[in-house]
Scaffold this motif. Structure first.
Motif, PDB file in Angstrom:
ATOM      1  N   GLU A   1       0.814  -1.217   0.000  1.00 61.09           N
ATOM      2  CA  GLU A   1       0.000   0.000   0.000  1.00 61.09           C
ATOM      3  C   GLU A   1       0.855   1.278   0.000  1.00 61.09           C
ATOM      4  O   GLU A   1       0.401   2.318  -0.470  1.00 61.09           O
TER       5      GLU A   1
ATOM      6  N   GLU B   1       1.375   1.905  -3.611  1.00 60.62           N
ATOM      7  CA  GLU B   1       0.207   2.541  -4.226  1.00 60.62           C
ATOM      8  C   GLU B   1       0.225   4.048  -3.956  1.00 60.62           C
ATOM      9  O   GLU B   1      -0.092   4.854  -4.827  1.00 60.62           O
TER      10      GLU B   1
ATOM     11  N   LEU C   1       2.912   5.685  -6.214  1.00 59.93           N
ATOM     12  CA  LEU C   1       2.470   5.835  -7.601  1.00 59.93           C
ATOM     13  C   LEU C   1       1.544   7.041  -7.753  1.00 59.93           C
ATOM     14  O   LEU C   1       1.646   7.788  -8.722  1.00 59.93           O
TER      15      LEU C   1
ATOM     16  N   PHE D   1       4.002  -8.102  -6.217  1.00 62.66           N
ATOM     17  CA  PHE D   1       4.012  -6.699  -6.642  1.00 62.66           C
ATOM     18  C   PHE D   1       5.419  -6.157  -6.814  1.00 62.66           C
ATOM     19  O   PHE D   1       5.588  -4.998  -7.181  1.00 62.66           O
TER      20      PHE D   1
ATOM     21  N   THR E   1       6.668  -3.922  -9.701  1.00 65.50           N
ATOM     22  CA  THR E   1       6.237  -2.519  -9.739  1.00 65.50           C
ATOM     23  C   THR E   1       7.384  -1.570  -9.388  1.00 65.50           C
ATOM     24  O   THR E   1       7.441  -0.446  -9.885  1.00 65.50           O
TER      25      THR E   1
ATOM     26  N   TYR F   1      -5.944   5.406   6.040  1.00 65.86           N
ATOM     27  CA  TYR F   1      -5.346   4.505   5.049  1.00 65.86           C
ATOM     28  C   TYR F   1      -5.028   3.166   5.714  1.00 65.86           C
ATOM     29  O   TYR F   1      -5.130   3.032   6.933  1.00 65.86           O
TER      30      TYR F   1
ATOM     31  N   CYS G   1      -9.567   6.398   2.292  1.00 64.14           N
ATOM     32  CA  CYS G   1      -9.014   6.020   0.984  1.00 64.14           C
ATOM     33  C   CYS G   1      -9.947   5.022   0.294  1.00 64.14           C
ATOM     34  O   CYS G   1     -10.279   3.971   0.849  1.00 64.14           O
TER      35      CYS G   1
ATOM     36  N   ALA H   1      -9.430   3.017  -2.340  1.00 61.95           N
ATOM     37  CA  ALA H   1      -8.833   1.715  -2.689  1.00 61.95           C
ATOM     38  C   ALA H   1      -8.657   0.849  -1.444  1.00 61.95           C
ATOM     39  O   ALA H   1      -9.005  -0.337  -1.440  1.00 61.95           O
TER      40      ALA H   1
ATOM     41  N   ARG I   1     -10.829  -2.650  -0.570  1.00 64.15           N
ATOM     42  CA  ARG I   1     -10.124  -3.883  -0.215  1.00 64.15           C
ATOM     43  C   ARG I   1     -10.693  -4.488   1.078  1.00 64.15           C
ATOM     44  O   ARG I   1     -10.729  -5.696   1.243  1.00 64.15           O
TER      45      ARG I   1
END
Lengths: 126, 119, 102
Positions: free
Chosen positions: A28, A31, A34, A69, A72, B40, B78, B80, B84
């Motif tokens: 995370e 993420e 990014l 991952f 990445t 988060y 968040c 995302a 999840r």
């Protein structure tokens, strides 16, 4: 997101101190990194302590049933995130060398890492 | 001064959310602004409206809602991390809103300080 | 400008206090919160390390977390400041960045 054009550029550092897979943090954080690329900030990634394991070559997590991952990290360059720093002592303590890592990094001593961190505006840890 | 706060852990398992709440209250009491609280990782679990802690314990979600009501604090979950973990509009407690991770980066840019609470 | 480093885990459980002390720069502030407050007390196995750290760093400990655990604020290592949440806010406001050693 008009803030992308605010013109403010801060020094962000994402500090990774935890191993991948045992907890979700490495994934995370990636993420977050990014997304940060879209904001034109001065982004730094630091890998220290068990965080160096996040960029260990040859990760094959299929057998534990989770997504791999780690490729990445190699894609970060495409997002203009190229400031990756690894702490030399953390590698040595774990019997690793720069050759064990899957991305090009700058290896810093603990003392140098401390100085680099001291210059940051925003430090994100998990 | 504008503070942004990042909460990395859910309520009850860790003290992180309680510490973050106390920090936010102290900051507004001193006349500072909480620009945003961003939830988060498992922190998104602070925003469930389905939690029912025993009546003699604190209700962390309600404490966040009260902070938001009393001081107009922006509580952002968040999207995302929430998806999840099953935190969506359907079980989101009033006072929280769901948005993207960009809101965290934006908070880092626009707030004077970002303070993280986690495990 | 200096940094505020927060540490929230006991050094008997995790290495984050060591990691923090290994990277903090002279003049930086350290704030022990949650389970890390045990490291602020004299008479623990970490007293020597903390006393050394106090020579170059500003050591602080969160009083409400000491009280919650029945730990005596009068027994903190010399030079350590016991602060409340308002003091935490002041520390964060008075430094350039906050680094949480999680």
């Amino acid at each position: 997101m008009d803030d992308m054009e605010s013109g403010i550029v801060k020094k962000f550092m994402f500090v990774n101190r935890k191993a991948p897979h045992g907890t979700v943090y490495a994934l995370e954080v990636l993420e977050m990194v990014l997304i940060s690329a879209a904001f034109d900030q001065d982004v730094h990634l630091a890998f220290l302590d068990d965080g160096v394991l996040q960029i260990k070559k040859g990760q094959t997590p299929a057998g534990i049933g989770v997504k791999n991952f780690s490729p990445t990290y190699r894609a970060l360059e495409g997002y203009d995130i190229e400031k990756l720093y690894v702490e030399a002592e953390s590698l040595a303590e774990r019997g690793l060398t720069e050759d064990d890592l899957l991305v090009p990094v700058e290896v810093l001593s603990r003392a140098e890492m401390g100085k680099l961190m001291a210059g940051m505006d925003v430090v994100l840890t998990a | 001064m504008k503070f942004a706060v990042l909460v990395n852990e859910g309520p009850y398992n860790h003290q992180a959310a309680d510490s973050a709440l106390q920090f936010c209250k102290a900051a507004v009491d001193k006349g500072h602004e909480i620009f945003r609280v961003f939830f988060y990782y498992d922190g998104v679990n602070n925003a469930t409206k389905l939690g029912e802690p025993p009546s003699d314990d604190r209700n962390v979600t309600r404490n966040w809602q009260k902070l938001a009501e009393d001081h107009k604090v922006d509580l952002v979950v968040c999207v995302a991390a929430g998806l999840r973990r099953g935190i969506t509009e359907s079980n989101l407690a009033p006072g929280f809103r769901i948005s993207g991770l960009g809101q965290l980066i934006e908070a880092g840019i626009h707030a004077d300080r970002l303070v993280t609470f986690g495990d | 400008m200096s940094t505020l480093h927060t540490v929230n885990k006991s050094p008997f459980e995790r290495s984050c206090l060591d990691a923090c002390l290994g990277h903090a720069q002279p003049g930086d502030a350290i704030l022990l919160i949650e389970d890390a407050v045990i490291a602020a007390l004299s008479g623990t196995a970490f007293e020597g390390k903390m006393a050394d750290a106090a020579k170059t760093l500003k050591l602080n400990v969160l009083g409400p977390d000491l009280a919650a655990r029945g730990l005596d604020p009068a027994k903190v290592i010399k030079g350590t400041h016991v602060v409340d949440y308002a003091g935490f806010v002041d520390l964060a406001a008075g430094t350039r960045a906050t680094n949480a050693w999680l």
